[in-house]
Write a protein that holds these residues in place. Sequence first.
Motif, PDB file in Angstrom:
ATOM      1  N   GLY A  87     -17.552   1.780   3.460  1.00 41.88           N
ATOM      2  CA  GLY A  87     -17.499   0.380   3.059  1.00 41.88           C
ATOM      3  C   GLY A  87     -16.562   0.143   1.887  1.00 41.88           C
ATOM      4  N   CYS A  88     -16.589   1.039   0.902  1.00 42.07           N
ATOM      5  CA  CYS A  88     -15.704   0.883  -0.262  1.00 42.07           C
ATOM      6  C   CYS A  88     -14.240   1.073   0.132  1.00 42.07           C
ATOM      7  CB  CYS A  88     -16.096   1.881  -1.349  1.00 42.07           C
ATOM      8  SG  CYS A  88     -17.657   1.514  -2.171  1.00 42.07           S
ATOM      9  N   ALA A  89     -13.960   2.039   0.998  1.00 42.82           N
ATOM     10  CA  ALA A  89     -12.584   2.230   1.461  1.00 42.82           C
ATOM     11  C   ALA A  89     -12.109   1.020   2.258  1.00 42.82           C
ATOM     12  CB  ALA A  89     -12.486   3.498   2.305  1.00 42.82           C
ATOM     13  N   ALA A  90     -12.993   0.468   3.093  1.00 37.86           N
ATOM     14  CA  ALA A  90     -12.633  -0.716   3.871  1.00 37.86           C
ATOM     15  C   ALA A  90     -12.423  -1.924   2.973  1.00 37.86           C
ATOM     16  CB  ALA A  90     -13.719  -1.012   4.909  1.00 37.86           C
ATOM     17  N   LEU A  91     -13.233  -2.057   1.932  1.00 38.38           N
ATOM     18  CA  LEU A  91     -13.092  -3.180   1.003  1.00 38.38           C
ATOM     19  C   LEU A  91     -11.725  -3.163   0.330  1.00 38.38           C
ATOM     20  CD1 LEU A  91     -14.153  -5.561  -0.627  1.00 38.38           C
ATOM     21  CD2 LEU A  91     -15.250  -3.926  -2.187  1.00 38.38           C
ATOM     22  N   VAL A  92     -11.305  -2.001  -0.149  1.00 34.50           N
ATOM     23  CA  VAL A  92      -9.995  -1.907  -0.796  1.00 34.50           C
ATOM     24  C   VAL A  92      -8.882  -2.200   0.210  1.00 34.50           C
ATOM     25  CG1 VAL A  92      -8.402  -0.341  -1.964  1.00 34.50           C
ATOM     26  CG2 VAL A  92     -10.817  -0.314  -2.564  1.00 34.50           C
ATOM     27  N   THR A  93      -9.039  -1.722   1.444  1.00 30.88           N
ATOM     28  CA  THR A  93      -8.024  -1.969   2.468  1.00 30.88           C
ATOM     29  C   THR A  93      -7.879  -3.461   2.749  1.00 30.88           C
ATOM     30  OG1 THR A  93      -8.533   0.167   3.497  1.00 30.88           O
ATOM     31  CG2 THR A  93      -7.312  -1.423   4.814  1.00 30.88           C
ATOM     32  N   ILE A  94      -9.007  -4.153   2.938  1.00 29.11           N
ATOM     33  CA  ILE A  94      -8.961  -5.590   3.210  1.00 29.11           C
ATOM     34  C   ILE A  94      -8.422  -6.351   2.001  1.00 29.11           C
ATOM     35  CG2 ILE A  94     -10.426  -7.625   3.559  1.00 29.11           C
ATOM     36  CD1 ILE A  94     -12.013  -6.111   5.561  1.00 29.11           C
ATOM     37  N   ALA A  95      -8.796  -5.911   0.790  1.00 30.46           N
ATOM     38  CA  ALA A  95      -8.290  -6.570  -0.411  1.00 30.46           C
ATOM     39  C   ALA A  95      -6.771  -6.436  -0.508  1.00 30.46           C
ATOM     40  CB  ALA A  95      -8.959  -5.968  -1.647  1.00 30.46           C
ATOM     41  N   CYS A  96      -6.241  -5.246  -0.168  1.00 37.58           N
ATOM     42  CA  CYS A  96      -4.787  -5.057  -0.178  1.00 37.58           C
ATOM     43  C   CYS A  96      -4.097  -6.002   0.795  1.00 37.58           C
ATOM     44  CB  CYS A  96      -4.442  -3.614   0.175  1.00 37.58           C
ATOM     45  SG  CYS A  96      -4.887  -2.403  -1.085  1.00 37.58           S
ATOM     46  N   LEU A  97      -4.674  -6.152   1.985  1.00 38.34           N
ATOM     47  CA  LEU A  97      -4.094  -7.048   2.975  1.00 38.34           C
ATOM     48  C   LEU A  97      -4.261  -8.504   2.568  1.00 38.34           C
ATOM     49  CD1 LEU A  97      -5.352  -5.266   6.230  1.00 38.34           C
ATOM     50  CD2 LEU A  97      -3.109  -5.073   5.166  1.00 38.34           C
ATOM     51  N   TYR A  98      -5.414  -8.838   1.991  1.00 37.49           N
ATOM     52  CA  TYR A  98      -5.705 -10.221   1.621  1.00 37.49           C
ATOM     53  C   TYR A  98      -4.765 -10.722   0.528  1.00 37.49           C
ATOM     54  CZ  TYR A  98      -8.325 -14.303  -0.002  1.00 37.49           C
ATOM     55  OH  TYR A  98      -8.677 -15.575  -0.381  1.00 37.49           O
ATOM     56  N   PHE A  99      -4.573  -9.918  -0.497  1.00 38.02           N
ATOM     57  CA  PHE A  99      -3.736 -10.328  -1.619  1.00 38.02           C
ATOM     58  C   PHE A  99      -2.256 -10.012  -1.403  1.00 38.02           C
ATOM     59  CE2 PHE A  99      -7.931  -9.782  -3.660  1.00 38.02           C
ATOM     60  CZ  PHE A  99      -8.064 -11.058  -4.214  1.00 38.02           C
ATOM     61  N   PHE A 105       1.308  -2.030   7.898  1.00 40.01           N
ATOM     62  CA  PHE A 105       1.992  -0.836   8.408  1.00 40.01           C
ATOM     63  C   PHE A 105       2.457   0.103   7.305  1.00 40.01           C
ATOM     64  CE2 PHE A 105       4.963  -4.393   8.068  1.00 40.01           C
ATOM     65  CZ  PHE A 105       5.923  -3.873   7.227  1.00 40.01           C
ATOM     66  N   SER A 106       2.136  -0.229   6.034  1.00 37.93           N
ATOM     67  CA  SER A 106       2.613   0.575   4.922  1.00 37.93           C
ATOM     68  C   SER A 106       1.839   1.885   4.811  1.00 37.93           C
ATOM     69  CB  SER A 106       2.471  -0.210   3.614  1.00 37.93           C
ATOM     70  OG  SER A 106       2.766   0.611   2.507  1.00 37.93           O
ATOM     71  N   PHE A 107       2.556   2.971   4.527  1.00 34.56           N
ATOM     72  CA  PHE A 107       1.896   4.254   4.348  1.00 34.56           C
ATOM     73  C   PHE A 107       1.303   4.391   2.945  1.00 34.56           C
ATOM     74  CE2 PHE A 107       4.616   5.220   7.955  1.00 34.56           C
ATOM     75  CZ  PHE A 107       3.752   5.930   8.766  1.00 34.56           C
ATOM     76  N   GLY A 108       1.517   3.388   2.094  1.00 27.95           N
ATOM     77  CA  GLY A 108       0.842   3.370   0.802  1.00 27.95           C
ATOM     78  C   GLY A 108      -0.574   2.876   0.900  1.00 27.95           C
ATOM     79  N   LEU A 109      -0.930   2.256   2.045  1.00 30.44           N
ATOM     80  CA  LEU A 109      -2.275   1.727   2.227  1.00 30.44           C
ATOM     81  C   LEU A 109      -3.342   2.818   2.177  1.00 30.44           C
ATOM     82  CD1 LEU A 109      -3.533  -1.068   2.653  1.00 30.44           C
ATOM     83  CD2 LEU A 109      -3.483  -0.632   5.109  1.00 30.44           C
ATOM     84  N   ALA A 111      -3.313   5.512   0.460  1.00 32.67           N
ATOM     85  CA  ALA A 111      -3.451   5.968  -0.922  1.00 32.67           C
ATOM     86  C   ALA A 111      -4.345   5.020  -1.716  1.00 32.67           C
ATOM     87  CB  ALA A 111      -2.077   6.081  -1.575  1.00 32.67           C
ATOM     88  N   LEU A 112      -4.156   3.706  -1.527  1.00 37.97           N
ATOM     89  CA  LEU A 112      -5.001   2.753  -2.235  1.00 37.97           C
ATOM     90  C   LEU A 112      -6.428   2.775  -1.686  1.00 37.97           C
ATOM     91  CD1 LEU A 112      -2.712  -0.371  -2.780  1.00 37.97           C
ATOM     92  CD2 LEU A 112      -3.541   1.255  -4.469  1.00 37.97           C
ATOM     93  N   ALA A 113      -6.553   2.926  -0.373  1.00 36.42           N
ATOM     94  CA  ALA A 113      -7.894   3.007   0.211  1.00 36.42           C
ATOM     95  C   ALA A 113      -8.639   4.247  -0.274  1.00 36.42           C
ATOM     96  CB  ALA A 113      -7.806   3.006   1.734  1.00 36.42           C
ATOM     97  N   LEU A 114      -7.897   5.319  -0.566  1.00 37.78           N
ATOM     98  CA  LEU A 114      -8.515   6.531  -1.101  1.00 37.78           C
ATOM     99  C   LEU A 114      -9.222   6.234  -2.424  1.00 37.78           C
ATOM    100  CD1 LEU A 114      -8.996   9.598  -1.104  1.00 37.78           C
ATOM    101  CD2 LEU A 114      -6.738   9.866  -2.156  1.00 37.78           C
ATOM    102  N   VAL A 115      -8.630   5.351  -3.218  1.00 35.75           N
ATOM    103  CA  VAL A 115      -9.273   4.958  -4.475  1.00 35.75           C
ATOM    104  C   VAL A 115     -10.639   4.336  -4.192  1.00 35.75           C
ATOM    105  CG1 VAL A 115      -9.081   3.481  -6.511  1.00 35.75           C
ATOM    106  CG2 VAL A 115      -7.049   4.616  -5.588  1.00 35.75           C
ATOM    107  N   GLY A 116     -10.710   3.498  -3.149  1.00 34.86           N
ATOM    108  CA  GLY A 116     -11.991   2.909  -2.781  1.00 34.86           C
ATOM    109  C   GLY A 116     -12.991   3.939  -2.314  1.00 34.86           C
ATOM    110  N   GLY A 117     -12.539   4.914  -1.514  1.00 33.29           N
ATOM    111  CA  GLY A 117     -13.444   5.962  -1.066  1.00 33.29           C
ATOM    112  C   GLY A 117     -13.972   6.801  -2.212  1.00 33.29           C
ATOM    113  N   PRO A 189      -2.093  12.125   7.423  1.00 33.86           N
ATOM    114  CA  PRO A 189      -1.948  12.775   6.102  1.00 33.86           C
ATOM    115  C   PRO A 189      -3.271  13.106   5.431  1.00 33.86           C
ATOM    116  CG  PRO A 189      -0.423  10.934   6.294  1.00 33.86           C
ATOM    117  CD  PRO A 189      -1.334  10.863   7.480  1.00 33.86           C
ATOM    118  N   GLY A 190      -4.217  12.166   5.406  1.00 36.83           N
ATOM    119  CA  GLY A 190      -5.491  12.426   4.750  1.00 36.83           C
ATOM    120  C   GLY A 190      -6.264  13.556   5.413  1.00 36.83           C
TER     121      GLY A 190
END
Length: 323
Positions: A87-99, A105-109, A111-117, A189-190
Amino acid sequence: MKLNQRQCFIILFAIVILLSALQLTVGGSSINWWMPNALEKDIIWDIRVPRMLLTWLIASALGLAGAVMQLLLRNPLAEPGITGVSGCAALVTIACLYFGWLPAFSFGLPALALVGGLLGVSLLMVLAGRRASPTRVILAGVAIATMSSAAMGLLLYLAPNPFAFQEWAFWHMGSLANKSWHSVMLALPGIVLAFPIVWLGRRFLYALTLSEETVATMGFNVARYRNWMLLAVALLTTASVVAVGVIGFVGLLAPHAVRLLGFNHPKYVLWLSPVTAILLLISFDTLVQLMSTARELPVGILAALVGAPLLIVLLVRERNSHA
């Protein structure tokens, strides 16, 4: 005659190959496999083969993550979805897309989702405590999952247009439909990074059947190894979430399927769980493709429909054993 780990692995892998072949043959279009035309070749190599490979990658990630969490927390009910990590990884992913921080399609996504996990894992350990009971871990995980789900619901509700809301909501349900090679590359990669980490820490996980004090006397730095295993869980979970959304309960079902086969040793649970997870997810995905519906049912919904009753059964069994 009881099968050993190698024989069981070979049999499970053979079943996986057969089901993968079946998964390739199902879909919205019939294909002449002996002499496919140009369009059919595109369907095979650009849609069905990536979907099959993505199923293998996501299932192995979820199965290994579930096994690591259950061994690490000494809790047969632990799983990335239940404990709020997904849930935390998904929240960060949706927040990245929302804002608009990163495109889908970015491969940086990842990395940011990892922070949520990692945030979800850290919150779980803090709320549950150092010597948490299984019930406390589940309650802490439910709290984290509920908070992340509520935050995601708020972002979806405030989506700037209904099409974004529909797309993000469908993604959150967990689906393998309409995936391409790009989704495979997002997940890869992960998973590639996490498997060596788990391999290097495997003896620590095996030893956790003993107390932490005993494990420390065996030469393991408990805090350091625990952090590395939590990093591996976050990497595996993030890879799954970024590529296909949230698919719950596969990480819970796979280790228990290994135990039901009679393999209770941590070594067997750890390394057979990815194979049983692939078997489960391929079965779920093939079933949703065979269902006659106007729109393909997200595989995450079917996994939840199967996994939630099992969780109830496991909770009842645990209660009865304590009684």
